[in-house]
Design a protein around this motif. Structure first.
Motif, PDB file in Angstrom:
ATOM      1  N   ALA A 140       0.837  -1.205   0.000  1.00 16.97           N
ATOM      2  CA  ALA A 140       0.000   0.000   0.000  1.00 16.97           C
ATOM      3  C   ALA A 140       0.874   1.258   0.000  1.00 16.97           C
ATOM      4  O   ALA A 140       0.570   2.239  -0.677  1.00 16.97           O
ATOM      5  CB  ALA A 140      -0.930   0.000   1.211  1.00 16.97           C
ATOM      6  N   ALA A 141       1.967   1.210   0.753  1.00 14.00           N
ATOM      7  CA  ALA A 141       2.869   2.361   0.814  1.00 14.00           C
ATOM      8  C   ALA A 141       3.523   2.612  -0.541  1.00 14.00           C
ATOM      9  O   ALA A 141       3.663   3.764  -0.969  1.00 14.00           O
ATOM     10  CB  ALA A 141       3.943   2.129   1.878  1.00 14.00           C
ATOM     11  N   VAL A 142       3.926   1.545  -1.214  1.00  9.97           N
ATOM     12  CA  VAL A 142       4.536   1.680  -2.546  1.00  9.97           C
ATOM     13  C   VAL A 142       3.542   2.333  -3.509  1.00  9.97           C
ATOM     14  O   VAL A 142       3.887   3.255  -4.260  1.00  9.97           O
ATOM     15  CB  VAL A 142       4.977   0.310  -3.093  1.00  9.97           C
ATOM     16  CG1 VAL A 142       5.348   0.402  -4.570  1.00  9.97           C
ATOM     17  CG2 VAL A 142       6.160  -0.226  -2.288  1.00  9.97           C
ATOM     18  N   GLN A 143       2.306   1.866  -3.480  1.00 11.26           N
ATOM     19  CA  GLN A 143       1.291   2.409  -4.386  1.00 11.26           C
ATOM     20  C   GLN A 143       0.996   3.872  -4.067  1.00 11.26           C
ATOM     21  O   GLN A 143       0.844   4.703  -4.975  1.00 11.26           O
ATOM     22  CB  GLN A 143       0.012   1.569  -4.280  1.00 11.26           C
ATOM     23  CG  GLN A 143       0.188   0.155  -4.818  1.00 11.26           C
ATOM     24  CD  GLN A 143      -1.029  -0.724  -4.546  1.00 11.26           C
ATOM     25  OE1 GLN A 143      -1.718  -0.560  -3.538  1.00 11.26           O
ATOM     26  NE2 GLN A 143      -1.294  -1.650  -5.442  1.00 11.26           N
ATOM     27  N   ALA A 144       0.913   4.179  -2.789  1.00 15.96           N
ATOM     28  CA  ALA A 144       0.625   5.561  -2.385  1.00 15.96           C
ATOM     29  C   ALA A 144       1.782   6.481  -2.768  1.00 15.96           C
ATOM     30  O   ALA A 144       1.566   7.614  -3.214  1.00 15.96           O
ATOM     31  CB  ALA A 144       0.378   5.627  -0.877  1.00 15.96           C
ATOM     32  N   LEU A 145       3.004   5.991  -2.616  1.00 14.15           N
ATOM     33  CA  LEU A 145       4.170   6.807  -2.926  1.00 14.15           C
ATOM     34  C   LEU A 145       4.168   7.235  -4.391  1.00 14.15           C
ATOM     35  O   LEU A 145       4.549   8.358  -4.729  1.00 14.15           O
ATOM     36  CB  LEU A 145       5.439   6.023  -2.604  1.00 14.15           C
ATOM     37  CG  LEU A 145       6.747   6.815  -2.524  1.00 14.15           C
ATOM     38  CD1 LEU A 145       6.639   7.920  -1.474  1.00 14.15           C
ATOM     39  CD2 LEU A 145       7.903   5.885  -2.207  1.00 14.15           C
ATOM     40  N   GLY A 146       3.733   6.331  -5.251  1.00 15.63           N
ATOM     41  CA  GLY A 146       3.672   6.644  -6.667  1.00 15.63           C
ATOM     42  C   GLY A 146       2.711   7.771  -6.984  1.00 15.63           C
ATOM     43  O   GLY A 146       2.830   8.430  -8.025  1.00 15.63           O
ATOM     44  N   GLN A 147       1.756   8.017  -6.086  1.00 15.37           N
ATOM     45  CA  GLN A 147       0.758   9.051  -6.325  1.00 15.37           C
ATOM     46  C   GLN A 147       1.119  10.392  -5.687  1.00 15.37           C
ATOM     47  O   GLN A 147       0.667  11.439  -6.137  1.00 15.37           O
ATOM     48  CB  GLN A 147      -0.603   8.595  -5.800  1.00 15.37           C
ATOM     49  CG  GLN A 147      -1.149   7.370  -6.528  1.00 15.37           C
ATOM     50  CD  GLN A 147      -2.577   7.045  -6.094  1.00 15.37           C
ATOM     51  OE1 GLN A 147      -3.367   7.925  -5.806  1.00 15.37           O
ATOM     52  NE2 GLN A 147      -2.908   5.767  -6.060  1.00 15.37           N
ATOM     53  N   ILE A 148       1.930  10.358  -4.638  1.00 13.38           N
ATOM     54  CA  ILE A 148       2.186  11.601  -3.898  1.00 13.38           C
ATOM     55  C   ILE A 148       3.552  12.215  -4.196  1.00 13.38           C
ATOM     56  O   ILE A 148       3.779  13.388  -3.904  1.00 13.38           O
ATOM     57  CB  ILE A 148       2.060  11.390  -2.376  1.00 13.38           C
ATOM     58  CG1 ILE A 148       3.114  10.399  -1.875  1.00 13.38           C
ATOM     59  CG2 ILE A 148       0.663  10.928  -2.010  1.00 13.38           C
ATOM     60  CD1 ILE A 148       3.155  10.270  -0.362  1.00 13.38           C
ATOM     61  N   ALA A 149       4.472  11.423  -4.755  1.00 11.09           N
ATOM     62  CA  ALA A 149       5.821  11.929  -5.021  1.00 11.09           C
ATOM     63  C   ALA A 149       6.002  12.210  -6.504  1.00 11.09           C
ATOM     64  O   ALA A 149       5.556  11.440  -7.351  1.00 11.09           O
ATOM     65  CB  ALA A 149       6.868  10.921  -4.543  1.00 11.09           C
ATOM     66  N   ASP A 150       6.645  13.316  -6.811  1.00 15.30           N
ATOM     67  CA  ASP A 150       6.973  13.617  -8.203  1.00 15.30           C
ATOM     68  C   ASP A 150       8.107  12.718  -8.659  1.00 15.30           C
ATOM     69  O   ASP A 150       8.989  12.351  -7.873  1.00 15.30           O
ATOM     70  CB  ASP A 150       7.425  15.078  -8.333  1.00 15.30           C
ATOM     71  CG  ASP A 150       6.278  16.064  -8.178  1.00 15.30           C
ATOM     72  OD1 ASP A 150       5.247  15.867  -8.841  1.00 15.30           O
ATOM     73  OD2 ASP A 150       6.413  17.017  -7.382  1.00 15.30           O
ATOM     74  N   LYS A 151       8.101  12.371  -9.923  1.00  7.22           N
ATOM     75  CA  LYS A 151       9.219  11.631 -10.486  1.00  7.22           C
ATOM     76  C   LYS A 151      10.489  12.457 -10.324  1.00  7.22           C
ATOM     77  O   LYS A 151      10.516  13.643 -10.638  1.00  7.22           O
ATOM     78  CB  LYS A 151       8.985  11.352 -11.970  1.00  7.22           C
ATOM     79  CG  LYS A 151       8.065  10.182 -12.254  1.00  7.22           C
ATOM     80  CD  LYS A 151       8.808   8.859 -12.106  1.00  7.22           C
ATOM     81  CE  LYS A 151       7.986   7.700 -12.609  1.00  7.22           C
ATOM     82  NZ  LYS A 151       8.709   6.417 -12.533  1.00  7.22           N
ATOM     83  N   GLY A 152      11.528  11.825  -9.813  1.00  3.07           N
ATOM     84  CA  GLY A 152      12.791  12.521  -9.625  1.00  3.07           C
ATOM     85  C   GLY A 152      12.916  13.233  -8.298  1.00  3.07           C
ATOM     86  O   GLY A 152      13.927  13.904  -8.055  1.00  3.07           O
ATOM     87  N   ASP A 153      11.935  13.102  -7.422  1.00  7.46           N
ATOM     88  CA  ASP A 153      11.977  13.743  -6.105  1.00  7.46           C
ATOM     89  C   ASP A 153      13.147  13.152  -5.307  1.00  7.46           C
ATOM     90  O   ASP A 153      13.118  11.993  -4.908  1.00  7.46           O
ATOM     91  CB  ASP A 153      10.652  13.507  -5.373  1.00  7.46           C
ATOM     92  CG  ASP A 153      10.556  14.273  -4.065  1.00  7.46           C
ATOM     93  OD1 ASP A 153      11.458  14.130  -3.225  1.00  7.46           O
ATOM     94  OD2 ASP A 153       9.565  15.000  -3.880  1.00  7.46           O
ATOM     95  N   ARG A 154      14.192  13.956  -5.078  1.00  7.93           N
ATOM     96  CA  ARG A 154      15.402  13.436  -4.429  1.00  7.93           C
ATOM     97  C   ARG A 154      15.140  12.970  -3.007  1.00  7.93           C
ATOM     98  O   ARG A 154      15.708  11.960  -2.564  1.00  7.93           O
ATOM     99  CB  ARG A 154      16.505  14.498  -4.420  1.00  7.93           C
ATOM    100  CG  ARG A 154      16.984  15.004  -5.767  1.00  7.93           C
ATOM    101  CD  ARG A 154      17.183  13.903  -6.780  1.00  7.93           C
ATOM    102  NE  ARG A 154      18.140  12.884  -6.377  1.00  7.93           N
ATOM    103  CZ  ARG A 154      18.402  11.795  -7.085  1.00  7.93           C
ATOM    104  NH1 ARG A 154      17.764  11.572  -8.220  1.00  7.93           N
ATOM    105  NH2 ARG A 154      19.276  10.907  -6.668  1.00  7.93           N
ATOM    106  N   GLU A 155      14.310  13.697  -2.270  1.00  9.22           N
ATOM    107  CA  GLU A 155      14.019  13.289  -0.889  1.00  9.22           C
ATOM    108  C   GLU A 155      13.348  11.924  -0.870  1.00  9.22           C
ATOM    109  O   GLU A 155      13.666  11.069  -0.035  1.00  9.22           O
ATOM    110  CB  GLU A 155      13.131  14.328  -0.201  1.00  9.22           C
ATOM    111  CG  GLU A 155      13.840  15.628   0.133  1.00  9.22           C
ATOM    112  CD  GLU A 155      12.972  16.543   0.981  1.00  9.22           C
ATOM    113  OE1 GLU A 155      11.982  16.065   1.563  1.00  9.22           O
ATOM    114  OE2 GLU A 155      13.282  17.737   1.060  1.00  9.22           O
TER     115      GLU A 155
END
Length: 380
Positions: free
Chosen positions: A161-176
């Motif tokens: 669930a965390a992996v799926q959510a991360l794909g929605q909330i983080a921009d591609k290339g987000d260094r943090e």
């Protein structure tokens, strides 16, 4: 009929004429329609007193009054109670209402929704994934940190669930986000390492050398599921034609796990350019693998790597027309359509032999292959 004037702390107000006997809950529905604040979050005050949904507004004004002034506050209290109720239907409804509230829920809402990524109920987790992207700004560091912390959870369902959510909330290339996810790659639990690898596919840009190196370092992980995830992720984030990546994935064809070898073969057309000799040699060798699944993958991958008319590939694939496994014979026939030149007599003879195959699916595939190789040609 009485005019009800509802104000909020921002100084906005709405006016609504109500009929005698109108209850508070009915007024809240009107407020929802105009201000898009779901019923669950509305608190209506009259002279500092909280009005209950079941109360009639008639009781709050005198007969000679024509106006009733109320104050509306937005409160998460009821929503948070629903989210903690343990009742899936109430939790899902509360999460849905939060999406309508959007960014107005603030950090408290984000924190509450992040917690539901750990819920035991799959439907609640799924709704939480959808909700979190709608109540937070994309790329918000606090939200990303909350979700990334779940990558180390003991439950694989929560990590997924965390992996799926991360794909929605983080921009591609987000260094943090990339740094946070990369920290999971050396975790002692294989499930966390796998979640980290999968999450990198969501947040890393194609060609991100730092991310590519971090993932490639996991190709020798002791867990085969991690190694397989590495291959899937590397095919998503590496530049096509990167010879270092191609060589690393080719080496996986020696892996003890047939699933890893199969994943490596299927990744070849994604990471290697057509005509890449290194990839072609590796996949051709995989045609001789002891596992049928790897062989099947090799037949599929080879036709995407070689040019039409490649005789070496043609000979390697045609051998499978006699294979005992029906699905491999069918795959070989499909490959012939892409490998053979139009009206290639050798190909037609080889395919025609399967017109009398004992399996009906194979016979149908043979008919289609001959038609494509002759009358219709065989454009890729």
């Amino acid at each position: 009929m009485v005019l009800v004037i509802v104000s909020n702390i921002a100084g906005d107000s709405i006016q609504q004429h109500v009929e005698p006997g109108c209850k508070v809950c009915m007024l809240k529905e009107c407020i929802h329609q105009k201000w898009h604040v779901p019923h669950l979050f509305q608190v209506l005050l009259y002279n500092g007193e909280i009005l209950l949904d079941t109360e009639c507004l008639d009781a709050k004004y005198k007969e000679d009054e024509t106006q009733l002034r109320l104050m509306m506050l937005v409160s998460l209290k009821n929503c948070l109670e629903e989210l903690e109720s343990g009742m899936a239907d109430k939790q899902v409804k509360a999460l849905h209402d939060l999406t309508m509230l959007g960014l107005r829920g603030g950090l408290a809402a984000i924190t509450a929704v992040s917690a539901r990524l750990e819920d035991e109920d799959a439907f609640v987790r799924g709704e939480a994934i959808r909700t979190i992207s709608r109540i937070s700004k994309k790329g918000d560091s606090e939200t990303i940190a909350m979700v990334c912390s779940r990558l180390e959870h003991g439950s694989k369902c929560v990590r997924r669930a965390a992996v799926q959510a991360l794909g929605q909330i983080a921009d591609k290339g987000d260094r943090e986000a990339i740094i946070a996810v990369s920290s999971c790659l050396k975790h002692k639990r294989e499930g966390v390492r796998r979640a980290g690898v999968q999450a990198l596919a969501k947040v890393a840009d194609v060609g991100d050398e730092q991310a590519v190196r971090a993932v490639l370092a996991c190709l020798h992980d002791e867990d085969e599921y991690v190694r397989r995830s590495v291959i899937q992720t590397i095919s998503d984030i590496s530049e096509k034609g990167d010879q270092g990546v191609v060589a690393a994935v080719c080496a996986c064809l020696e892996d003890e796990s047939e699933d890893v070898r199969r994943a490596a073969v299927l990744a070849m057309p994604k990471i290697a350019e057509r005509g890449d000799e290194q990839a072609i040699t590796a996949v051709s060798t995989a045609l001789l693998d002891e596992d049928d699944g790897v062989q099947h993958a090799a037949v599929q991958a080879l036709v995407e790597l070689v040019e039409q008319g490649n005789r070496q590939a043609f000979m390697g694939v045609s051998a499978f027309l006699e294979h005992e496994a029906e699905y491999l014979r069918t795959a070989a026939l499909a490959a012939m359509i892409k490998l053979a030149n139009k009206d290639d007599q050798l190909a037609i003879i080889a395919v025609a032999a399967r017109l009398e195959d004992e399996n009906a699916s194979v016979r149908r595939a043979a008919v289609e292959a001959i038609a494509r190789i002759t009358d219709k040609g065989n454009a890729r």
